[in-house]
Design a protein around this motif. Sequence first.
Motif, PDB file in Angstrom:
ATOM      1  N   UNK A 482       1.183  -1.152  -0.369  1.00 59.46           N
ATOM      2  CA  UNK A 482      -0.257   0.074   0.187  1.00 59.46           C
ATOM      3  C   UNK A 482       1.040   0.882  -0.292  1.00 59.46           C
ATOM      4  N   UNK A 483       2.119   1.361   0.823  1.00 61.01           N
ATOM      5  CA  UNK A 483       2.731   2.523   1.024  1.00 61.01           C
ATOM      6  C   UNK A 483       3.081   2.565  -0.494  1.00 61.01           C
ATOM      7  N   UNK A 484       4.138   1.524  -1.092  1.00 61.45           N
ATOM      8  CA  UNK A 484       4.867   1.707  -2.043  1.00 61.45           C
ATOM      9  C   UNK A 484       3.778   2.025  -3.453  1.00 61.45           C
ATOM     10  N   UNK A 485       2.421   1.528  -2.970  1.00 61.80           N
ATOM     11  CA  UNK A 485       1.919   1.566  -4.972  1.00 61.80           C
ATOM     12  C   UNK A 485       1.864   3.597  -3.983  1.00 61.80           C
ATOM     13  N   UNK A 486       0.864   4.319  -3.077  1.00 61.76           N
ATOM     14  CA  UNK A 486       0.810   5.888  -3.155  1.00 61.76           C
ATOM     15  C   UNK A 486       2.115   6.297  -3.357  1.00 61.76           C
ATOM     16  N   UNK A 487       2.869   5.840  -2.947  1.00 62.59           N
ATOM     17  CA  UNK A 487       4.398   6.942  -2.911  1.00 62.59           C
ATOM     18  C   UNK A 487       4.581   7.112  -4.198  1.00 62.59           C
ATOM     19  N   UNK A 550       1.739  -0.218  12.529  1.00 69.39           N
ATOM     20  CA  UNK A 550       1.269   0.739  11.777  1.00 69.39           C
ATOM     21  C   UNK A 550       0.284   0.795  11.194  1.00 69.39           C
ATOM     22  N   UNK A 551      -1.401   0.925  11.449  1.00 64.15           N
ATOM     23  CA  UNK A 551      -2.477   0.819  11.507  1.00 64.15           C
ATOM     24  C   UNK A 551      -2.660   1.953   9.775  1.00 64.15           C
ATOM     25  N   UNK A 552      -3.788   1.305   9.285  1.00 62.29           N
ATOM     26  CA  UNK A 552      -3.692   2.357   7.715  1.00 62.29           C
ATOM     27  C   UNK A 552      -4.282   3.442   8.281  1.00 62.29           C
ATOM     28  N   UNK A 553      -4.863   4.187   9.145  1.00 65.61           N
ATOM     29  CA  UNK A 553      -4.665   5.733   9.335  1.00 65.61           C
ATOM     30  C   UNK A 553      -3.069   6.293   9.552  1.00 65.61           C
ATOM     31  N   UNK A 554      -2.185   5.225  10.029  1.00 65.57           N
ATOM     32  CA  UNK A 554      -1.068   6.386  10.268  1.00 65.57           C
ATOM     33  C   UNK A 554      -0.393   6.106   9.100  1.00 65.57           C
ATOM     34  N   UNK A 555      -0.606   4.889   8.300  1.00 62.63           N
ATOM     35  CA  UNK A 555       0.268   5.629   6.734  1.00 62.63           C
ATOM     36  C   UNK A 555      -0.797   6.031   5.724  1.00 62.63           C
ATOM     37  N   UNK A 556      -1.728   5.864   5.677  1.00 60.48           N
ATOM     38  CA  UNK A 556      -2.450   7.590   5.125  1.00 60.48           C
ATOM     39  C   UNK A 556      -2.137   9.332   6.522  1.00 60.48           C
ATOM     40  N   UNK A 557      -1.332   9.928   6.723  1.00 59.90           N
ATOM     41  CA  UNK A 557      -1.434  10.465   7.881  1.00 59.90           C
ATOM     42  C   UNK A 557       0.210  10.729   7.038  1.00 59.90           C
ATOM     43  N   UNK A 558       0.785   9.812   7.304  1.00 55.94           N
ATOM     44  CA  UNK A 558       2.373   9.668   6.791  1.00 55.94           C
ATOM     45  C   UNK A 558       2.568  10.341   5.161  1.00 55.94           C
ATOM     46  N   UNK A 559       1.629   9.452   4.760  1.00 56.94           N
ATOM     47  CA  UNK A 559       1.736  10.205   3.528  1.00 56.94           C
ATOM     48  C   UNK A 559       1.131  11.135   3.116  1.00 56.94           C
ATOM     49  N   UNK A 560      -0.220  11.763   3.698  1.00 54.88           N
ATOM     50  CA  UNK A 560      -0.453  13.214   3.620  1.00 54.88           C
ATOM     51  C   UNK A 560       0.584  13.822   3.682  1.00 54.88           C
ATOM     52  N   UNK A 579      -0.627   6.032 -12.118  1.00 59.49           N
ATOM     53  CA  UNK A 579      -2.188   5.079 -12.191  1.00 59.49           C
ATOM     54  C   UNK A 579      -3.286   6.111 -10.908  1.00 59.49           C
ATOM     55  N   UNK A 580      -4.180   6.434 -11.762  1.00 57.92           N
ATOM     56  CA  UNK A 580      -4.839   7.566 -10.361  1.00 57.92           C
ATOM     57  C   UNK A 580      -5.516   6.536  -9.416  1.00 57.92           C
ATOM     58  N   UNK A 581      -5.970   5.847 -10.079  1.00 55.69           N
ATOM     59  CA  UNK A 581      -6.999   4.995  -9.727  1.00 55.69           C
ATOM     60  C   UNK A 581      -7.091   4.692  -8.024  1.00 55.69           C
ATOM     61  N   UNK A 582      -7.816   4.744  -6.887  1.00 59.10           N
ATOM     62  CA  UNK A 582      -7.699   4.779  -5.698  1.00 59.10           C
ATOM     63  C   UNK A 582      -7.195   3.377  -5.119  1.00 59.10           C
ATOM     64  N   UNK A 583      -6.693   3.323  -4.527  1.00 60.37           N
ATOM     65  CA  UNK A 583      -6.334   1.625  -3.951  1.00 60.37           C
ATOM     66  C   UNK A 583      -7.075   1.590  -2.553  1.00 60.37           C
ATOM     67  N   UNK A 585      -6.971  -0.575   0.094  1.00 53.60           N
ATOM     68  CA  UNK A 585      -5.920  -1.251   1.108  1.00 53.60           C
ATOM     69  C   UNK A 585      -6.370  -2.274   1.394  1.00 53.60           C
ATOM     70  N   UNK A 586      -7.384  -2.585   1.434  1.00 48.41           N
ATOM     71  CA  UNK A 586      -8.814  -4.344   2.355  1.00 48.41           C
ATOM     72  C   UNK A 586      -8.307  -5.592   0.956  1.00 48.41           C
ATOM     73  N   UNK A 587      -7.812  -4.636  -0.159  1.00 46.81           N
ATOM     74  CA  UNK A 587      -8.342  -5.961  -1.583  1.00 46.81           C
ATOM     75  C   UNK A 587      -6.962  -5.602  -2.573  1.00 46.81           C
ATOM     76  N   UNK A 588      -5.948  -5.436  -1.322  1.00 50.45           N
ATOM     77  CA  UNK A 588      -4.739  -5.717  -2.234  1.00 50.45           C
ATOM     78  C   UNK A 588      -3.879  -6.596  -2.353  1.00 50.45           C
ATOM     79  N   UNK A 589      -3.415  -7.455  -3.511  1.00 47.49           N
ATOM     80  CA  UNK A 589      -2.744  -8.555  -3.304  1.00 47.49           C
ATOM     81  C   UNK A 589      -2.161  -9.008  -2.807  1.00 47.49           C
ATOM     82  N   UNK A 590      -1.130  -8.748  -1.933  1.00 44.06           N
ATOM     83  CA  UNK A 590      -0.025  -9.511  -1.106  1.00 44.06           C
ATOM     84  C   UNK A 590       0.183 -10.977  -1.730  1.00 44.06           C
TER      85      UNK A 590
END
Length: 595
Positions: A482-487, A550-560, A579-583, A585-590
């Motif tokens: 998630x973090x890498x895709x958002x960056x 790390x929670x998703x909320x913490x990662x979102x804050x860091x990314x912001x 790719x502007x498509x929203x990511x 989190x829960x459906x990321x294929x790990x």
Amino acid sequence: MSTTMEHSAGDCVQTELISGVELMNKTKSNLYRVYEETVGYTKLNRVSKKSNVSNGHVPTPSDEETTATTPNGFSISESDRKSSDVTEETPKIRQTKESFEPPMLITKALTHISFYILMFLGYLSQALFPPKIVKEKNRDGYASLLDRFSTFYSRYVYRRIKDCWNYPICSVPGDEVILKNRVTNDNGWTFEFTGLKTKCLNLASYNYLGFAEANGPCAEHAIKTIYTDGISTGNTRQQHGTCALHDELETLLAEFLGVEDAITFGMGFATNSLNIPTLASPGCLLLSDEKNHASLILGIKLSNPTVKVFKHNNVKHLEKLLKEAIYYGQPNQINNVYKPWKKIIIFIEGIYSMEGTICRLPEIIALKKKYKAYLYLDEAHSIGAMGKHGRGVVDYFNCDPKDIDVLMGTFTKSFGAAGGYIAGTKKFISFIREHSYASRHAWAMSPPVAAQIVSVLKIIMGRDGTNEGQRRIERLARNTRYFRLRLEQMGLIIHGNEDSPVVPILVYLYSKIASMVRFLIKEKIATVGVGYPATPLTEGRIRICLSASHTKEQLDYALEVIEKVADEIGLRYSRKARDPTPIDYNNIRIYQDLF
């Protein structure tokens, strides 16, 4: 099978998985084919006998193989000859993505110019404003104890941004960490504590599975052990320093790794630097990845062998060095009589902590089998953090751990503890127990630390009756993707593998490293800035370390916040399509979902 586009944006690497299939079993015996390619003809003066290794036991891929020797000392096993008519099975393929997008030429040029300006200002400052520091007296005729350039660099370059490093902490380094505030009134020469503290989101610590905790079953076990076993055993492992916890830990660890035996040590760095000299000696050839950790490099130097460095994760270059080593043998041969190497050992890491890359393990295993070399795998950053079961890159690629001659790892990252281990065959580990400098001279691992590691291992293995270990492994993998895709969506250049929890964000300029670290601290986010000489001059970076805590909320804050600072100081260097498509989190294929 492997394809790679080196130094391009978003490299796509196909890596074969070894799952009971020998990759080199072709219609013709590989060893005969390599012999023909490498030698091409017989040199009668290069006949060699099987050489005995003078520095002790050497781990062997198979003690039961019977071998024949070609005219240049190339060993061909009976099993290889039998397999010459076996058709190769089609192995599974993992497709992994590693990004090495280079900067634009103008960015490189500006990075060089800014650094030279910084150096010029440093020399000017040294000439006009000599430092008011204590000088040694009565040293006439003595050579300088310190390196002249290092002293200058520390005083006049690093000092200007020293406030970005060496932050003292006063809490457990979990998902959050508390920093002790400090100020400097003399431009970085000295610092004073203000008495204030700042709680920050922790993106700096190696706490991959989130086991750096002040409470919970692991902490409770460690505390209880203090009262039963004390803080220290008071001696080395060979001299009354081994306690029941050490034996329990090593038995459990060997089972976890899928090997016969393991030995533990009190310090991760020393696990490499004090054990490698036990394995090598003059007359051995050690092949080392150019990005290997300092502990590996030190251990290699101490053993005084011949060392050759291969390009980072470059399997073709490694194979070229192996071919040359087998063909030419040792240098300085007397009367042109061929003298083979005592042994050849390949040194690699699972995850490279500065690059965020993952070794191409299946291909390297195939090479080490093909050329009868030994493989030393450092899983300091990958054990616990990689693989469906947390067993490192061996698990990640679904390889057989018995194909690696020396498995090394540390307990400082995923286990929230200290120390390291070496694992392998029982015969090999028995040799290490007897001859290792770390086993003979270094203090044994502290019992509370061993208790912490035992507790973590039981959780990861599911021995605690819960799925907490698996949950943490999957949370880390999801956080990483998630973090890498958002960056990437932000247009930042990041290096490394898509599944690596070490995420380097390239910022290039020294001024931008300092600006970003200071900005993030102000926004209550702790990170690590890394520049020259720890990295190449043009590859200054901010290194993010992700955690299962790390929670998703913490990662979102860091990314912001990262997006905000990227706009403010100009970090959107990437030229890749976004790719502007929203990511989701829960459906990321790990990677756990791939098999």
